[in-house]
Design a protein around this motif. Sequence first.
Motif, PDB file in Angstrom:
ATOM      1  N   SER A 764      60.960  29.636  30.950  1.00  0.00           N
ATOM      2  CA  SER A 764      61.502  30.894  31.467  1.00  0.00           C
ATOM      3  C   SER A 764      60.391  31.889  31.774  1.00  0.00           C
ATOM      4  CB  SER A 764      62.483  31.487  30.448  1.00  0.00           C
ATOM      5  OG  SER A 764      62.940  32.752  30.859  1.00  0.00           O
ATOM      6  N   ARG A 767      58.609  30.879  35.004  1.00  0.00           N
ATOM      7  CA  ARG A 767      59.394  31.207  36.195  1.00  0.00           C
ATOM      8  C   ARG A 767      59.345  32.700  36.490  1.00  0.00           C
ATOM      9  NH1 ARG A 767      62.979  27.505  33.830  1.00  0.00           N
ATOM     10  NH2 ARG A 767      64.213  29.235  32.955  1.00  0.00           N
ATOM     11  N   ARG A 768      59.319  33.504  35.446  1.00  0.00           N
ATOM     12  CA  ARG A 768      59.363  34.950  35.620  1.00  0.00           C
ATOM     13  C   ARG A 768      58.001  35.533  35.990  1.00  0.00           C
ATOM     14  NH1 ARG A 768      60.559  38.078  30.300  1.00  0.00           N
ATOM     15  NH2 ARG A 768      58.287  37.840  30.112  1.00  0.00           N
ATOM     16  N   GLU A 791      55.090  21.632  30.438  1.00  0.00           N
ATOM     17  CA  GLU A 791      55.002  22.355  31.721  1.00  0.00           C
ATOM     18  C   GLU A 791      53.793  23.284  31.753  1.00  0.00           C
ATOM     19  OE1 GLU A 791      57.744  25.200  34.645  1.00  0.00           O
ATOM     20  OE2 GLU A 791      58.548  24.451  32.732  1.00  0.00           O
TER      21      GLU A 791
END
Length: 853
Positions: A764, A767-768, A791
């Motif tokens: 998260s 992605r942000r 990741e």
Amino acid sequence: MTTGKPLDLRLLPAALAAWAAALMAVHLPWESAVRLGWGFLGAATLLSLGAGLVTRLLAHPATLHALLCCVVVAVVALQAGTDARAHALSGWMQAVQGDAPVTVTLRISGQPELLDTPGFGGEARIMAHGVVETASMPGEPLPVPVGAPVVMIQDAPADFDLLPPDESAPAPGEAANEKPAGDPAEGPAGDLAGDPAEGSVEVSAGKPAAPRLPLITGQRYQGLVKLSPTDPGQRETAVLFPSGAELERLPADPRAEFTEIFNGLRSATAAASSHAVGDAPGLLPGLILGDRTHQDQEVREAMRAAGLSHLTAVSGANCALVMGALIGIVRLLRAPRWMTVPVALIGLVLFVLLVHPEPSVIRAGVMGSIAAVSLFAGRGRAAFSLLCVCVIGLLVFDPFYAMEPAFQLSAAATAGIVVIGTRIRERLERFLPVVLAAPLALAFSAQLFVTPVLLPLSAAVNTYAVPANVLAAPFVPFITVPGTFAAVISTTLPWLAVPILWCCGLAAACLGLIGRAAAGFPQATAPWPEGWVGWGLVVLYVFAALVLAWGLVDRFRYWHMVLLAGAAAAMLALVLPVTALAPSRGLDHWRVALCDVGQGDMLVIRTQESAGVVVDAGEDPLLADQCLEKLGLDTVEALVLTHEHSDHYGGTAGVIEDRAPGTVLHAGSADWDVDAEVESVAELPASVPVYRPQAGEVFEFTRELRVRLTVWVAEAHHAEANDNSLVALFEIADPQLPVGQIGAVSHPLRLLAMGDMEEAATASLLRRDGVPPGVHLLKVAHHGAANGGTELLEATRPAAALIGVGQDNSYGHPSAEIIRTLEAVGASVYRTDLHGTVAFSLGPNGLEAMELR
């Protein structure tokens, strides 16, 4: 100055009194500054009345000196207090201290700069000085006039690009720029060290383009901003960050239109300079106009390490050379003598407008005029009195000059030129042509007086500054004088400006070569000792400088030579220690250490010889203490506790016992009470701050190494405590390393410490916010457990991965999948269960690891 004509020192006490008053007044509340001013004004009145009763006493020099000092102190203090009072009564200072955003009308007063390091997400950031003209205060129906100086910092717009220099600013009368100004910048202001923003385009046969900055000097902007207070003693009252929407550029008023004329000249000069050779396209705008936005980071750091960076900022030397050239032209034309001063002053005013009339430029213009009068007009005796008058005048005009290192250095350099510049020039003219003797005299006399002032201000000394400046001095006049002429005609006669600047570029390229060569020598920046040793060397240097000046003006005596030899030996021992000639890469050169504290985490980032930042402390206080002892660390500048699991904070007592930290930063779940659960933290004195930082906050440690800690994330709302870990990016730079090497100021070593953050929260976050650029060292999350995910490992591709893990632990840490992924991305894996404590240093080939068993 010449032999037999002593300097006129009568105004020196008043100048020193004005300086002391300014230093005091800018740190006092406005009420105290005003009271100080009225008090000294009353003292001056009483002194004049009392002395008037006795005619002889009134005419005594001591009485006149005391009276002048009282008046000067009163005026400086009243000026500082009156300005601060106006800001306070307008409500501006209350707004700065508050949390609510404020709508302001801002005029950009200085040259915007692209900060060296992008924001945490890689976005470019821009800084500019400005003045808040009006602000909408709570409870006021109309905007309130403010007139407060500020610093504006904002992110570049999402479509920020690099354009050729001639497009970096609109021409006079061009429509306002409609591009957005970007999101608000978070965290405290500062000049961020690191890599330049990535991405460039090629123009003019391969020359790098200049960044088009969305803020334009002289233009007005309006919008909602967040305010951050500055430290006492700073001219700027606040740091501004756009809040929400972008700032809107307002239609140009007459002042902005007038400024655009000079903006056009600056842009045209940069465009014409792009055809030059070597480093000249980036250096010429700075050497001529003080515009450093066209220099890449490598050149900028090389010039700084060589002690030549002052050449690419508008200084008194630039102004002195311009005025000297005008004085010479007047004499060559055999014009009436009375024309000399008006022509020189008009030329100086136009030059200041060309490079923008910022406080630093105004100061340089005033100081440069004194240098020109001394060196080129041969008025050394009168010049010292004029120097004192200018110091007093500048401090009355703006008491904050007293706080500026540039003002202190400028005054010292001008004093050196005035005191011994003419004498050195006369000696050099015996075997050098005048065109070379005068610049050489200027460089040497200024450097001699500047160094004693510079040493206490800097943590290091530029070892080769004097020879580099002496080598550079002959080239500077051939850049400044014809380059300024080319800048003036750059918009009207560009076909003539281009070849002139190309010729100037040959000299500028030589300066670039000198800077690069000096920066590449061993000990280009030598650390200055702390404590009594450092101050003792400063005193020795001051005495040696005074003796050298005495000998140059009069004649050398035997004891002069003894003192100078001792000073030279001391400086040589400082800047050329044996380790510089045969450098060692042992434990003494470690920068980051992964401590073996069993099944737990503990990192140490070195900031000074025996000081550092500690991230987590493992679970065993004894193991934590042993690691710090092994590293020779006796000072903890900051302790970072990432979250509330005991394998990260249980050993805190071993870290801070006998090493009280400067501050304690922590994250963790919202209900984690650090004081209640970490007894050793609760027992710290009240002077040690303990608090939870926010994402984007930056902490800097710069006494020896340059270490910046940026908080990437520090959330508290996740149900899983691991996901509330404080994640920090460290940027570690050593000023002594050559430009371009990993760990140098231009290319800092980057360490990302992930705490125990697990896979979903990490995904998260990526992605942000995206991936932090250029990570060299990665402290793998959660001891290498599988739930840390892969990741981030694949996205950062670090050179080395650090895993704190206990031998034969029952958790199965680290995961085989994590190890395979790290090996696949080319990372060297260091585990405390296999390697024990590991210290990382920086060598010519990059990172070097050493196991400390």
